[in-house]
Design an enzyme around this catalytic site. Structure first.
Site, short mmCIF file in Angstrom:
data_model
loop_
_atom_site.label_atom_id
_atom_site.label_comp_id
_atom_site.label_asym_id
_atom_site.label_seq_id
_atom_site.Cartn_x
_atom_site.Cartn_y
_atom_site.Cartn_z
N LYS A 65 -44.63 -25.84 39.59
CA LYS A 65 -43.25 -25.41 39.30
C LYS A 65 -42.36 -25.42 40.55
O LYS A 65 -41.15 -25.65 40.44
CB LYS A 65 -43.25 -24.02 38.66
CG LYS A 65 -43.77 -24.05 37.22
CD LYS A 65 -43.66 -22.70 36.56
CE LYS A 65 -44.26 -22.74 35.16
NZ LYS A 65 -44.12 -21.48 34.45
N ALA A 127 -45.45 -9.23 40.51
CA ALA A 127 -44.28 -9.66 41.28
C ALA A 127 -44.44 -11.10 41.73
O ALA A 127 -44.02 -11.48 42.83
CB ALA A 127 -44.07 -8.72 42.47
N MET A 214 -47.74 -11.31 28.78
CA MET A 214 -47.32 -12.71 28.84
C MET A 214 -48.45 -13.70 28.55
O MET A 214 -48.18 -14.86 28.25
CB MET A 214 -46.73 -13.03 30.22
CG MET A 214 -45.32 -12.54 30.39
SD MET A 214 -44.63 -13.33 31.85
CE MET A 214 -43.12 -12.39 32.02
P1 ATR Z 1 -47.52 -16.26 38.65
O1 ATR Z 1 -46.70 -17.41 39.16
O2 ATR Z 1 -48.32 -16.59 37.43
O3 ATR Z 1 -46.73 -15.01 38.48
P2 ATR Z 1 -48.53 -15.51 41.23
O4 ATR Z 1 -47.25 -15.90 41.85
O5 ATR Z 1 -49.82 -15.90 41.89
O6 ATR Z 1 -48.66 -16.04 39.75
O7 ATR Z 1 -48.52 -13.91 41.03
C1 ATR Z 1 -49.53 -13.25 40.38
C2 ATR Z 1 -49.10 -11.79 40.20
O8 ATR Z 1 -50.04 -11.14 39.37
C3 ATR Z 1 -49.04 -10.99 41.48
O9 ATR Z 1 -48.03 -10.02 41.35
C4 ATR Z 1 -50.43 -10.36 41.54
O10 ATR Z 1 -50.47 -9.16 42.29
P3 ATR Z 1 -50.57 -9.21 43.93
O11 ATR Z 1 -49.22 -9.61 44.41
O12 ATR Z 1 -50.94 -7.85 44.33
O13 ATR Z 1 -51.62 -10.25 44.22
C5 ATR Z 1 -50.62 -10.04 40.08
N1 ATR Z 1 -52.02 -9.92 39.63
C6 ATR Z 1 -52.88 -10.92 39.34
N2 ATR Z 1 -54.05 -10.42 38.89
C7 ATR Z 1 -53.92 -9.07 38.88
C8 ATR Z 1 -54.78 -7.99 38.52
N3 ATR Z 1 -56.02 -8.19 38.06
N4 ATR Z 1 -54.30 -6.71 38.64
C9 ATR Z 1 -53.06 -6.50 39.10
N5 ATR Z 1 -52.19 -7.48 39.47
C10 ATR Z 1 -52.63 -8.75 39.36
#
Ligand code: ATR
Length: 272
Positions: A65, A127, A214
């Site tokens: 993206k 985030a 989502m």
């Molecule tokens: P995307 O583009 O799909 O949003 P990303 O940019 O890699 O993917 O972001 C993933 C988000 O999901 C982040 O906010 C991540 O938290 P961190 O910033 O602390 O890494 C969050 N996330 C993913 N798995 C998680 C989990 N098991 N529990 C809590 N937060 C999670």
């Protein structure tokens, strides 16, 4: 026949070809829609070749993206705000427009399920890119406030700072979510894909009317089950409607025809 494809890696399980073929059938349009899986650093070459071969539109998913955002000649305001592109359209003058329809897909689905978003207090969990893409569309739908809670608090603060001029936005880590009432909780992380839960207090659900995940699965996601466990009256949904909704917006950009979303959600759901 106009040709399109979805780009991602991996891409074999993408529902986009199915969804767009259902839209095409429903609206009596003849389109060809395939899948493309370039190597992780091959997006630019692949998309150039794609348009050179006469294709006119692409959907773009993980991990491309940001590459698509950089590739586009021109960006819609919502793609600029999301800093990510999920839809490319080669216009008749040859220039490539980059759009992001994810947020609109979410807003449509929330409105379809639970009515107007005006005045609602929304909690976004996560985030990352998924969160960034939905903030502006939610504010445009006139939510009253957005709180972003993230496992890594600094990322939530960065995102809130980015949008602070656009509306009422606050941020925190998981441990210091303000003890206020949220009307709607949206899980923007992919935690449910592994059956995990964000390590946030279940008090967030106490007064909420709806919880949206989502991600989607054939069964209720772990997040949906968790919300129900703590508030039996809460309404829950997974993100299949968001997926179909973002596809419908892409279809509209390319074809200038708005397909009906609901029957397509039903058909895809039955096939999960
Ligand atoms: P995307 O583009 O799909 O949003 P990303 O940019 O890699 O993917 O972001 C993933 C988000 O999901 C982040 O906010 C991540 O938290 P961190 O910033 O602390 O890494 C969050 N996330 C993913 N798995 C998680 C989990 N098991 N529990 C809590 N937060 C999670």
């Amino acid at each position: 026949m106009d040709r399109y494809a979805v780009f991602g890696n991996p891409i074999e399980h993408s529902k986009s070809p199915l969804i767009h073929s259902l839209f095409a059938k429903q609206t009596h349009q003849a389109i060809d829609y395939g899948r493309q899986q370039p190597g992780n650093d091959q997006f630019n070459d692949a998309i150039k070749a794609f348009f050179a071969q006469g294709y006119i539109g692409a959907n773009v998913t993980s991990p491309f993206k940001l590459d698509a955002f950089r590739f586009a000649d021109e960006l819609t305001p919502r793609a600029k705000a999301a800093q990510a592109v999920n839809t490319l359209y080669k216009r008749p003058d040859g220039s490539v427009l980059g759009d992001n329809t994810d947020g609109e897909g979410l807003v449509h689905d929330l409105q379809r399920l639970w009515g107007a978003l005006e005045g609602k207090r929304v909690l976004l969990i996560g985030a990352g890119g998924a969160t960034r893409g939905v903030i502006l569309p939610l504010l445009t739908a006139k939510v009253c406030s957005i709180h972003i809670a993230n496992r890594t608090a600094s990322k939530a603060h960065e995102l809130a700072a980015m949008f602070e001029k656009e509306g009422n936005i606050s941020s925190s880590g998981f441990d210091d979510v303000p003890e206020v009432t949220f009307d709607g909780i949206i899980n923007c992380t992919s935690s449910s894909l592994n059956g995990d839960l964000p390590q946030i207090s279940a008090n967030i659900f106490s007064e909420a009317a709806f919880a949206y995940d989502m991600t989607y699965k054939a069964q209720q996601t772990s997040f949906m089950q968790w919300a129900k466990k703590h508030n039996a009256g809460i309404e829950v949904s997974d993100g299949l409607g968001m997926l179909v909704g973002q596809a419908a917006e892409s279809f509209y950009l390319w074809r200038n025809v708005k397909p009906q979303i609901e029957p397509v959600i039903k058909t895809v759901r039955a096939m999960l």
